[in-house]
Scaffold this motif. Structure first.
Motif, mmCIF file in Angstrom:
data_model
loop_
_atom_site.group_PDB
_atom_site.id
_atom_site.type_symbol
_atom_site.label_atom_id
_atom_site.label_comp_id
_atom_site.label_asym_id
_atom_site.label_seq_id
_atom_site.Cartn_x
_atom_site.Cartn_y
_atom_site.Cartn_z
ATOM 1 N N LYS A 157 64.210 -47.663 68.147
ATOM 2 C CA LYS A 157 63.623 -48.330 69.315
ATOM 3 C C LYS A 157 62.109 -48.164 69.391
ATOM 4 N N VAL A 158 61.569 -47.081 68.803
ATOM 5 C CA VAL A 158 60.117 -46.884 68.834
ATOM 6 C C VAL A 158 59.468 -47.346 67.526
ATOM 7 N N GLY A 159 60.231 -48.074 66.694
ATOM 8 C CA GLY A 159 59.668 -48.658 65.481
ATOM 9 C C GLY A 159 59.603 -47.720 64.291
ATOM 10 N N ARG A 160 60.325 -46.615 64.345
ATOM 11 C CA ARG A 160 60.359 -45.683 63.211
ATOM 12 C C ARG A 160 61.664 -45.848 62.443
ATOM 13 N N ASN A 161 61.714 -45.282 61.253
ATOM 14 C CA ASN A 161 62.904 -45.434 60.422
ATOM 15 C C ASN A 161 64.084 -44.688 61.055
ATOM 16 N N PRO A 162 65.146 -45.391 61.426
ATOM 17 C CA PRO A 162 66.265 -44.729 62.104
ATOM 18 C C PRO A 162 66.986 -43.705 61.232
ATOM 19 N N ILE A 163 66.935 -43.918 59.906
ATOM 20 C CA ILE A 163 67.611 -42.974 59.007
ATOM 21 C C ILE A 163 66.922 -41.615 59.061
ATOM 22 N N ALA A 164 65.597 -41.617 59.262
ATOM 23 C CA ALA A 164 64.860 -40.353 59.394
ATOM 24 C C ALA A 164 65.306 -39.615 60.653
ATOM 25 N N GLY A 165 65.512 -40.356 61.733
ATOM 26 C CA GLY A 165 65.993 -39.738 62.968
ATOM 27 C C GLY A 165 67.383 -39.167 62.796
ATOM 28 N N LEU A 166 68.241 -39.945 62.133
ATOM 29 C CA LEU A 166 69.603 -39.480 61.891
ATOM 30 C C LEU A 166 69.603 -38.215 61.040
ATOM 31 N N ALA A 167 68.758 -38.209 60.004
ATOM 32 C CA ALA A 167 68.668 -37.044 59.117
ATOM 33 C C ALA A 167 68.205 -35.808 59.885
ATOM 34 N N ALA A 168 67.183 -35.987 60.729
ATOM 35 C CA ALA A 168 66.668 -34.849 61.511
ATOM 36 C C ALA A 168 67.727 -34.314 62.463
ATOM 37 N N GLY A 169 68.470 -35.224 63.114
ATOM 38 C CA GLY A 169 69.498 -34.807 64.066
ATOM 39 C C GLY A 169 70.638 -34.055 63.403
#
Length: 506
Positions: A157-169
């Motif tokens: 939603k903020v224009g960043r790679n969602p896979i990076a968010g998933l990986a961090a989580g």
């Protein structure tokens, strides 16, 4: 290019080999039942050869007793129920889960996790995701399912790679599993097993759920920074800008009064702890020891019921506000639902309790501890290098046995008494175990939540596979493990307490 393909082939074969070997291991219940049978056989062999050991505490010579004898058979039959019902972790964990389970079932924990991530300032999103992922273990494994897709959605939603968010989580929830600012069910579970193992040497020794607390608190903040840096400086640049198809993100509707419920639960929790603090500082407080101190004290000894009541209070406050709790019957119903989730754990505990009891009664545990410690002294391998070696050993073991409680139940009866003979506190050995077990959770193909996280990832990259996923998790795993080893070294050499009154040495 050819070397790169060859290296990928070797890595893939290695991971495939781990998966095949791990899948050949029996279910943990069968594994510990088999180990109990093995102890019976080994005890008979040791007894036949007249094996004995001098008990380090009493100076008494102990013969290794055969469980295959008449006396052994009597012990097996008459102790089976006591071994189970008297097993320290059983009551501790079930009691904790009555409170934590209530807070989870009424929706409090899920809502708190969701809102913390969704309302995070853009500049702090990565660090918020990692922090929430680490703290999410208060809801046990649920964080590994809840946090990754939420983090991916926020990044998208903020224009960043969602896979990076998933990986961090996922990395934070899995590799940071042992750290928390609060006392969690994991603390009670591991402390109970550590107590059982320590009592092989000293029958009065107790490891409490708060014995690793200070180390865990520091770990939360250090790992949040490390996890955020790995995501921002390595994972996201490697993934690049997201170029996948446009995704329609659906957000589950919260109860109308969820925000008010969270506020009320926070107020109720603060009032509760304010009362506890006032009682602690009352003159001649019943929660302090006879000298007026906190370490040791009834407060620390009774920390599990104190935390149990805390989660019941905040769970009830939230549930009543949002309408999930309409009567006292609902409280009992949610607690019962939480206990249903513990069914597999209770079954496993039955087998673990028998294995540890047989191991201790036969005196094999004492024999291994004393002789193992003497061997390590003879080869002069007793310092911090031994602890680091143990951490690496456990990290590798995690590729074959992913259950943290099962692995500790296997290792504790051997390593806790042995390291006690070398002068190390059981809670220190427990810390070494925890950091190793947590760090490699996210890179073993046997972790059941990996498949779930991979399915979330394939929403954004349909070609992603196990290799893709593990390649993203490996930097987190290595960095978390190295960070934790450095942190242990700092605590060790500066004599910092791992918990109230807990130093590396006895």
């Amino acid at each position: 290019m050819e070397n790169s393909k060859k290296n990928k082939g070797i890595a893939q074969k290695f991971l495939n080999g781990i998966e095949i070997a791990g899948n050949k291991l029996p279910d943990p219940f069968i594994l510990f039942a088999s180990l109990a049978v093995l102890v019976i056989i080994v005890s008979a062999i040791f007894n036949a050869f007249g094996a004995s050991v001098i008990h380090p505490g009493t100076g008494e010579e102990l013969q290794v007793k055969s469980l295959a004898s008449g006396e052994g058979l009597q012990y097996i039959l008459t102790s089976m129920l006591d071994n189970f019902t008297g097993f320290a972790p059983l009551g501790l964990v079930l009691a904790m889960m009555l409170g934590i389970g209530l807070a989870e079932k009424v929706g409090l924990l899920d809502y708190a996790i969701k809102k913390t991530i969704l309302k995070s300032p853009p500049a702090l999103i990565t660090y918020t995701v990692v922090f929430v992922g680490i703290m999410g273990n208060i809801a046990s494994d649920a964080a590994m399912v809840l946090v990754p897709p939420l983090a991916a959605m926020v990044f998208y939603k903020v224009g960043r790679n969602p896979i990076a968010g998933l990986a961090a989580g996922y990395a934070a929830a899995g590799a940071g599993f042992t750290a928390n600012l609060l006392i969690a069910g994991t603390d009670a579970l591991l402390a109970g097993i550590s107590t059982e193992a320590a009592q092989i040497i000293d029958e009065n020794f107790v490891v409490t759920p708060v014995d690793n607390w200070y180390f865990n608190i520091v770990s939360v903040f250090i790992l949040t920074i490390v996890g955020g840096l790995v995501t921002n400086k390595f994972i996201e640049p490697r993934l690049g800008k997201y170029k996948g198809e446009e995704i329609e993100e659906a957000v589950t509707e919260d109860p109308p009064n969820a925000g008010k419920g969270l506020r009320n639960s926070v107020i109720a929790g603060l009032v509760y702890w304010a009362i506890i603090i006032v009682v602690i500082f009352l003159p001649d407080s019943p929660l302090r020891n006879e000298q007026g101190g906190i370490v040791p004290s009834p407060f620390l000894s009774g920390i599990v019921p104190i935390i149990l009541f805390f989660f019941i209070i905040i769970g009830v406050a939230y549930g009543m506000t949002v309408g999930n709790i309409k009567s006292s019957r609902d409280v009992a119903k949610y607690m019962a639902d939480a206990m249903k989730d513990m069914a597999s754990y209770i079954v496993l505990i039955f087998a673990i309790a028998q294995f540890i009891a047989y191991f201790s009664w036969s005196n094999i545990a004492t024999w291994i501890a004393v002789n193992g410690a003497e061997f390590l002294k003879d080869i002069e391998f007793t310092g911090i290098g031994l602890i680091i070696g143990y951490i690496i050993f456990t990290a590798l073991m995690n590729f074959l046995i992913t259950s943290g409680s099962a692995k500790w139940a296997l290792e504790a009866p051997v390593f806790v008494p042995m390291f006690m003979q070398l002068g190390y506190h059981p809670a220190f050995t427990q810390v070494a175990y925890r950091v190793a077990d947590s760090s490699t959770n996210i890179v073993t193909p046997l972790m059941p939540y990996m498949v779930i996280a991979l399915s979330f990832m394939q929403k954004y990259d349909k070609k992603a596979g196990i290799g893709t996923f593990i390649s993203l998790m490996l930097p987190y795993s290595v960095c978390f493990l190295l960070t934790w080893i450095v942190l242990i070294l700092i605590f060790f050499f500066f004599g910092l307490p791992f918990g109230p009154g807990i130093t590396p040495y006895l």
